[in-house]
Motif scaffolding. Structure first.
Motif, short mmCIF file in Angstrom:
data_model
loop_
_atom_site.label_atom_id
_atom_site.label_comp_id
_atom_site.label_asym_id
_atom_site.label_seq_id
_atom_site.Cartn_x
_atom_site.Cartn_y
_atom_site.Cartn_z
N VAL A 51 0.85 -1.18 0.00
CA VAL A 51 0.00 0.00 0.00
C VAL A 51 0.89 1.24 0.00
O VAL A 51 1.90 1.30 0.71
CB VAL A 51 -0.92 0.02 1.24
CG1 VAL A 51 -1.70 1.33 1.31
CG2 VAL A 51 -1.87 -1.17 1.21
N TYR A 52 0.51 2.22 -0.81
CA TYR A 52 1.21 3.50 -0.86
C TYR A 52 0.30 4.56 -0.26
O TYR A 52 -0.89 4.60 -0.55
CB TYR A 52 1.54 3.88 -2.30
CG TYR A 52 2.58 3.01 -2.96
CD1 TYR A 52 3.88 3.49 -3.17
CD2 TYR A 52 2.28 1.72 -3.39
CE1 TYR A 52 4.85 2.69 -3.78
CE2 TYR A 52 3.24 0.92 -4.01
CZ TYR A 52 4.52 1.43 -4.20
OH TYR A 52 5.47 0.63 -4.79
N CYS A 53 0.86 5.45 0.56
CA CYS A 53 0.10 6.55 1.15
C CYS A 53 0.94 7.83 1.12
O CYS A 53 2.15 7.78 1.39
CB CYS A 53 -0.28 6.26 2.60
SG CYS A 53 -1.52 4.96 2.83
N ASN A 54 0.30 8.95 0.79
CA ASN A 54 1.01 10.22 0.88
C ASN A 54 0.58 10.97 2.13
O ASN A 54 -0.29 10.51 2.89
CB ASN A 54 0.84 11.06 -0.39
CG ASN A 54 -0.60 11.54 -0.60
OD1 ASN A 54 -1.44 11.48 0.31
ND2 ASN A 54 -0.89 12.01 -1.80
N HIS A 55 1.16 12.13 2.34
CA HIS A 55 0.88 12.89 3.57
C HIS A 55 -0.51 13.48 3.60
O HIS A 55 -0.97 13.95 4.65
CB HIS A 55 1.93 14.00 3.75
CG HIS A 55 1.86 15.06 2.69
ND1 HIS A 55 2.49 14.91 1.46
CD2 HIS A 55 1.24 16.27 2.65
CE1 HIS A 55 2.27 15.99 0.73
NE2 HIS A 55 1.51 16.82 1.42
N ASP A 56 -1.21 13.49 2.45
CA ASP A 56 -2.57 14.01 2.40
C ASP A 56 -3.63 12.95 2.70
O ASP A 56 -4.83 13.23 2.66
CB ASP A 56 -2.86 14.61 1.02
CG ASP A 56 -2.13 15.92 0.79
OD1 ASP A 56 -1.99 16.69 1.75
OD2 ASP A 56 -1.73 16.18 -0.36
#
Length: 312
Positions: A51-56
Motif C-alpha cells: 500500500v502506498y500513502c502520501n501525507h494528504d
C-alpha cells in the motif's frame, strides 16, 4: 502504539505490468506518478502488492485481477490496523470493455450500479426457449449480485469531472471507425452507467446482449462497462464500512464485440491485443478524471468527511 494512517481516499487498481522503465500495461502507474512518487510502500500480509500513502491521506494499491484475488487483497488491507479507514472514500479504478453502442475506447465511466454476471442459474441457450435469456438470478444471491452506488457521489463525480479533456491516439481512432455505431466513432467522454463484473473475458454481440439483459433484470441502469472485480471489492468494503463512500471508475480499453465483417472468434484475438493498445493509449484518462474528485475530497476534507450528501 503507532497512530494509524488516516485514509481519506483509497484508490484500488487491479494490475501493474510495468517493466521498471515506465513501459508495459499498468493501471497503477499514472496514479503513482500523481500521488506517490518517493513514497515508501507498506507491505500488507495477505495482499500481493504493498500500500502506498502520501501525507494528504491518499492511499492506493494493486489488488490483483479477478474477483477472488482483488477482494481477498482488499480485505487484508482493510483489516490491517496500521490504516484507519473509518472515514475513507474508495475509488475502484481500472481498464474495461464496453459495448460500441454505449461507449468508445478512451471514455471514462463512473459506475452507477455494480452487477455480478456470474452469480445465478445458467443453462445452454440451445436447451431453453429460442431467443430467451439463458439466465435467472438466484434469489439468495441477490443481496450480493447487485449494488447501487451512492447517487450523491456519482452526481458529484460527474459535476467535478465531466469536462475533463480525454486523449485517444490516431491509431485507436482508426480502429474505432470500423464500427458503425455513432458512439464508437465519436470522441471519448466522461459518463455514467452500470459496471458488470465477470471472471470471464466474455466477447461477442450475443453475450453483450445477454449482459445488458442481466443488468435490466436486476433493475440497474444500462450496461456500459464490462470488468472483472468491482462488485467483489465493493462487497468487502460494504461488510466492513458500508457502500456509501464507494466509487467505481473504469476506462473503456476495448469493445466487447467485433465490427461488421468479423466473427467473434476472429476478433477476440484482435480485441485482446487491442486491449493493450487501448489501455496504453487511454489509461491516464482514469487518473485525469478520478484525480479531480480525489483532489476535491482532500482539499475540502472537513466537509467531505461527513459524507457526500452534506455537499449537496
Amino acid at each position: 502504539m503507532t497512530t494509524p494512517i488516516k485514509v481519506k481516499v483509497f484508490i484500488a487498481t487491479m494490475f501493474e505490468f510495468d517493466d521498471g522503465n515506465g513501459q508495459g500495461a499498468s493501471e497503477f502507474r499514472h496514479w503513482q506518478m500523481r500521488y506517490w512518487q518517493g513514497v515508501t510502500p507498506v507491505a500488507v500480509r495477505g495482499a500481493p502488492h504493498p500500500v502506498y500513502c502520501n501525507h494528504d491521506g491518499v492511499c492506493g494499491a494493486v489488488l490483483g485481477i479477478g474477483k477472488v484475488r482483488s477482494s481477498a487483497a482488499m480485505q487484508a488491507i482493510l483489516l490491517d490496523p496500521r490504516f484507519d479507514f473509518s472515514e475513507a472514500y474508495f475509488v475502484i479504478s481500472g481498464a474495461a470493455g464496453a459495448p460500441p453502442s454505449k461507449a468508445t475506447i478512451g471514455s471514462v465511466i463512473w459506475g452507477t450500479w455494480l452487477v455480478d454476471a456470474d452469480l445465478g442459474h445458467r443453462w445452454s441457450p440451445d436447451e431453453g426457449v429460442p431467443g430467451a435469456l439463458p439466465f435467472l438470478p438466484c434469489r439468495s444471491f441477490e443481496t450480493t449480485s447487485v449494488f447501487q452506488l451512492n447517487p450523491a457521489i456519482v452526481a458529484w463525480a460527474m459535476k467535478l469531472s465531466a469536462d475533463t479533456p480525454l486523449k485517444r491516439s490516431n491509431a485507436v481512432e482508426t480502429y474505432c471507425s470500423r464500427y458503425p455505431d455513432a458512439t464508437a466513432r465519436g470522441a471519448p467522454s466522461v459518463g455514467t452507467g452500470t459496471h458488470v463484473a465477470s471472471d470471464c473475458f466474455f466477447h461477442g454481440a450475443g453475450l453483450s446482449a445477454q449482459t445488458q439483459s442481466i443488468a435490466r433484470l436486476y433493475g440497474a441502469d444500462d450496461y456500459v462497462i464490462s470488468e472483472m472485480e468491482g462488485i467483489a471489492i465493493a462487497q468487502v468494503i460494504q461488510q466492513l464500512h458500508g457502500l456509501e463512500r464507494v466509487m467505481s471508475l473504469r476506462v473503456a480499453a476495448n469493445f466487447d464485440q467485433p465490427p461488421p465483417g468479423e466473427t467473434t472468434v476472429q476478433h477476440l484475438a484482435v480485441a485482446l491485443e487491442h486491449t493493450t493498445d487501448g489501455l496504453a493509449d487511454s489509461i491516464d484518462n482514469l487518473e485525469k478524471v478520478g484525480g479531480r474528485v480525489v483532489d476535491h475530497v482532500v482539499a475540502h476534507w472537513e466537509t467531505w468527511r461527513g459524507g457526500a450528501e452534506k455537499n449537496l
